[in-house]
Scaffold this motif. Structure first.
Motif, PDB file in Angstrom:
ATOM      1  N   VAL A 273       6.086  65.680  33.093  1.00 40.33           N
ATOM      2  CA  VAL A 273       6.379  66.008  31.690  1.00 40.33           C
ATOM      3  C   VAL A 273       5.646  65.051  30.756  1.00 40.33           C
ATOM      4  N   THR A 274       5.659  63.765  31.077  1.00 36.82           N
ATOM      5  CA  THR A 274       4.966  62.781  30.248  1.00 36.82           C
ATOM      6  C   THR A 274       3.467  63.059  30.201  1.00 36.82           C
ATOM      7  N   ALA A 275       2.864  63.355  31.344  1.00 32.86           N
ATOM      8  CA  ALA A 275       1.434  63.652  31.379  1.00 32.86           C
ATOM      9  C   ALA A 275       1.116  64.928  30.597  1.00 32.86           C
ATOM     10  N   GLN A 276       1.985  65.922  30.702  1.00 30.44           N
ATOM     11  CA  GLN A 276       1.784  67.170  29.949  1.00 30.44           C
ATOM     12  C   GLN A 276       1.816  66.910  28.445  1.00 30.44           C
ATOM     13  N   LEU A 277       2.772  66.122  28.004  1.00 32.11           N
ATOM     14  CA  LEU A 277       2.871  65.797  26.575  1.00 32.11           C
ATOM     15  C   LEU A 277       1.669  64.997  26.107  1.00 32.11           C
TER      16      LEU A 277
ATOM     17  N   ALA B  78      -9.309  59.310  25.925  1.00 32.08           N
ATOM     18  CA  ALA B  78      -8.666  58.002  25.739  1.00 32.08           C
ATOM     19  C   ALA B  78      -7.168  58.173  25.494  1.00 32.08           C
ATOM     20  N   LEU B  79      -6.793  59.178  24.732  1.00 35.03           N
ATOM     21  CA  LEU B  79      -5.378  59.409  24.452  1.00 35.03           C
ATOM     22  C   LEU B  79      -4.626  59.986  25.654  1.00 35.03           C
ATOM     23  N   ALA B  80      -5.309  60.778  26.472  1.00 32.07           N
ATOM     24  CA  ALA B  80      -4.645  61.432  27.607  1.00 32.07           C
ATOM     25  C   ALA B  80      -4.438  60.481  28.779  1.00 32.07           C
ATOM     26  N   GLY B  81      -5.250  59.460  28.897  1.00 31.12           N
ATOM     27  CA  GLY B  81      -5.072  58.507  29.983  1.00 31.12           C
ATOM     28  C   GLY B  81      -6.153  58.627  31.049  1.00 31.12           C
ATOM     29  N   SER B  82      -6.004  57.822  32.085  1.00 32.25           N
ATOM     30  CA  SER B  82      -7.035  57.745  33.114  1.00 32.25           C
ATOM     31  C   SER B  82      -7.139  59.052  33.894  1.00 32.25           C
ATOM     32  N   GLY B  83      -8.360  59.406  34.214  1.00 29.97           N
ATOM     33  CA  GLY B  83      -8.609  60.619  34.978  1.00 29.97           C
ATOM     34  C   GLY B  83      -8.654  61.891  34.161  1.00 29.97           C
TER      35      GLY B  83
ATOM     36  N   VAL C 258      -9.405  71.479  25.137  1.00 31.55           N
ATOM     37  CA  VAL C 258      -8.582  71.574  26.343  1.00 31.55           C
ATOM     38  C   VAL C 258      -8.677  70.241  27.070  1.00 31.55           C
ATOM     39  N   VAL C 259      -7.529  69.679  27.424  1.00 34.91           N
ATOM     40  CA  VAL C 259      -7.475  68.406  28.138  1.00 34.91           C
ATOM     41  C   VAL C 259      -6.689  68.609  29.428  1.00 34.91           C
ATOM     42  N   THR C 260      -7.280  68.199  30.547  1.00 38.32           N
ATOM     43  CA  THR C 260      -6.582  68.247  31.833  1.00 38.32           C
ATOM     44  C   THR C 260      -6.532  66.840  32.415  1.00 38.32           C
ATOM     45  N   ALA C 261      -5.461  66.568  33.162  1.00 39.35           N
ATOM     46  CA  ALA C 261      -5.313  65.251  33.780  1.00 39.35           C
ATOM     47  C   ALA C 261      -4.530  65.379  35.078  1.00 39.35           C
ATOM     48  N   PRO C 262      -4.926  64.612  36.100  1.00 39.99           N
ATOM     49  CA  PRO C 262      -4.178  64.627  37.356  1.00 39.99           C
ATOM     50  C   PRO C 262      -2.920  63.773  37.233  1.00 39.99           C
ATOM     51  N   VAL C 263      -1.887  64.142  37.991  1.00 43.53           N
ATOM     52  CA  VAL C 263      -0.651  63.379  38.014  1.00 43.53           C
ATOM     53  C   VAL C 263      -0.373  62.996  39.467  1.00 43.53           C
ATOM     54  N   ASP C 264      -0.280  61.715  39.741  1.00 44.69           N
ATOM     55  CA  ASP C 264       0.070  61.249  41.078  1.00 44.69           C
ATOM     56  C   ASP C 264       1.588  61.155  41.147  1.00 44.69           C
ATOM     57  N   LEU C 265       2.182  62.043  41.906  1.00 46.01           N
ATOM     58  CA  LEU C 265       3.631  62.093  41.984  1.00 46.01           C
ATOM     59  C   LEU C 265       4.180  61.002  42.900  1.00 46.01           C
TER      60      LEU C 265
ATOM     61  N   VAL D 182      -2.053  68.815  38.548  1.00 46.14           N
ATOM     62  CA  VAL D 182      -2.948  68.724  37.399  1.00 46.14           C
ATOM     63  C   VAL D 182      -2.266  69.424  36.228  1.00 46.14           C
ATOM     64  N   VAL D 183      -2.111  68.694  35.115  1.00 40.19           N
ATOM     65  CA  VAL D 183      -1.501  69.264  33.921  1.00 40.19           C
ATOM     66  C   VAL D 183      -2.594  69.541  32.895  1.00 40.19           C
ATOM     67  N   ARG D 184      -2.295  70.445  31.968  1.00 41.20           N
ATOM     68  CA  ARG D 184      -3.295  70.888  30.997  1.00 41.20           C
ATOM     69  C   ARG D 184      -2.656  71.027  29.626  1.00 41.20           C
ATOM     70  N   GLY D 185      -3.354  70.550  28.616  1.00 35.71           N
ATOM     71  CA  GLY D 185      -2.920  70.728  27.240  1.00 35.71           C
ATOM     72  C   GLY D 185      -4.047  71.370  26.449  1.00 35.71           C
ATOM     73  N   ARG D 186      -3.694  72.271  25.557  1.00 34.95           N
ATOM     74  CA  ARG D 186      -4.707  72.959  24.766  1.00 34.95           C
ATOM     75  C   ARG D 186      -4.253  73.023  23.322  1.00 34.95           C
ATOM     76  N   ALA D 187      -5.208  72.839  22.399  1.00 36.56           N
ATOM     77  CA  ALA D 187      -4.902  72.937  20.977  1.00 36.56           C
ATOM     78  C   ALA D 187      -6.118  73.488  20.253  1.00 36.56           C
ATOM     79  N   ALA D 188      -5.851  74.187  19.176  1.00 36.98           N
ATOM     80  CA  ALA D 188      -6.912  74.733  18.334  1.00 36.98           C
ATOM     81  C   ALA D 188      -6.585  74.408  16.887  1.00 36.98           C
ATOM     82  N   ALA D 189      -7.615  74.200  16.106  1.00 36.50           N
ATOM     83  CA  ALA D 189      -7.448  73.928  14.679  1.00 36.50           C
ATOM     84  C   ALA D 189      -8.531  74.680  13.922  1.00 36.50           C
ATOM     85  N   ALA D 190      -8.178  75.144  12.743  1.00 38.20           N
ATOM     86  CA  ALA D 190      -9.150  75.842  11.896  1.00 38.20           C
ATOM     87  C   ALA D 190     -10.161  74.839  11.366  1.00 38.20           C
ATOM     88  N   VAL D 191     -11.434  75.174  11.497  1.00 38.59           N
ATOM     89  CA  VAL D 191     -12.492  74.309  11.000  1.00 38.59           C
ATOM     90  C   VAL D 191     -12.437  74.315   9.484  1.00 38.59           C
ATOM     91  N   GLU D 192     -12.472  73.129   8.903  1.00 38.21           N
ATOM     92  CA  GLU D 192     -12.389  73.013   7.453  1.00 38.21           C
ATOM     93  C   GLU D 192     -13.598  73.675   6.797  1.00 38.21           C
TER      94      GLU D 192
END
Length: 135
Positions: A26-30, A58-63, A78-85, A94-104
């Motif tokens: 959950v922490t890695a996903q966030l 840098a914000l998502a962490g190592s890997g 899109v940001v993906t990161a591995p999680v060592d359980l 592997v968790v994934r986060g995605r976000a989109a923003a309107a270009v100014e």
């Protein structure tokens, strides 16, 4: 009595390891979602793809690996990161986060187009390799 205590202790340890693993996931996903949102905001303001991927990883962490696409008035990250359980023998998650923003408005014709021109027409996605070896 000793056998029941031993089995009970093992069960408690397994449940605690499971709870810690869920917490890690959950922490890695966030972190990935927050990193993607920050990257999308930066890309929408006209930051070059290299800076956006560096910020997101840098914000998502190592890997972590980030990809950026700017087009059709949207900056998509899109940001993906591995999680060592913690659980022994557990597969790598592997968790994934995605976000989109309107270009100014001022950026659409300026910095985003300039960034695309610097990258070239074939390179619309920039990726940063993981900082540690994959397993």
């Amino acid at each position: 009595m000793t056998a029941e205590l031993a089995l009970g202790t093992v069960a408690v340890v397994v449940v605690m390891a499971g709870a810690l693993s869920v917490g890690q996931a959950v922490t890695a996903q966030l972190r990935c979602t927050d990193a993607a949102a920050a990257g999308a905001r930066a890309a929408a303001r006209g930051a070059p793809s290299g800076e956006v991927t560096a910020l997101a990883t840098a914000l998502a962490g190592s890997g972590a690996v980030a990809s950026v696409e700017v087009g059709a008035g949207l900056a998509d990250v899109v940001v993906t990161a591995p999680v060592d359980l913690v659980l022994p023998g557990a597969p790598e998650l592997v968790v994934r986060g995605r976000a989109a923003a309107a270009v100014e408005a001022g950026v659409a014709a300026g910095a985003a187009a300039g960034d695309a021109a610097r990258r070239g027409p074939a390179d619309v996605t920039a990726e940063v390799p993981p900082s540690r070896g994959s397993t």
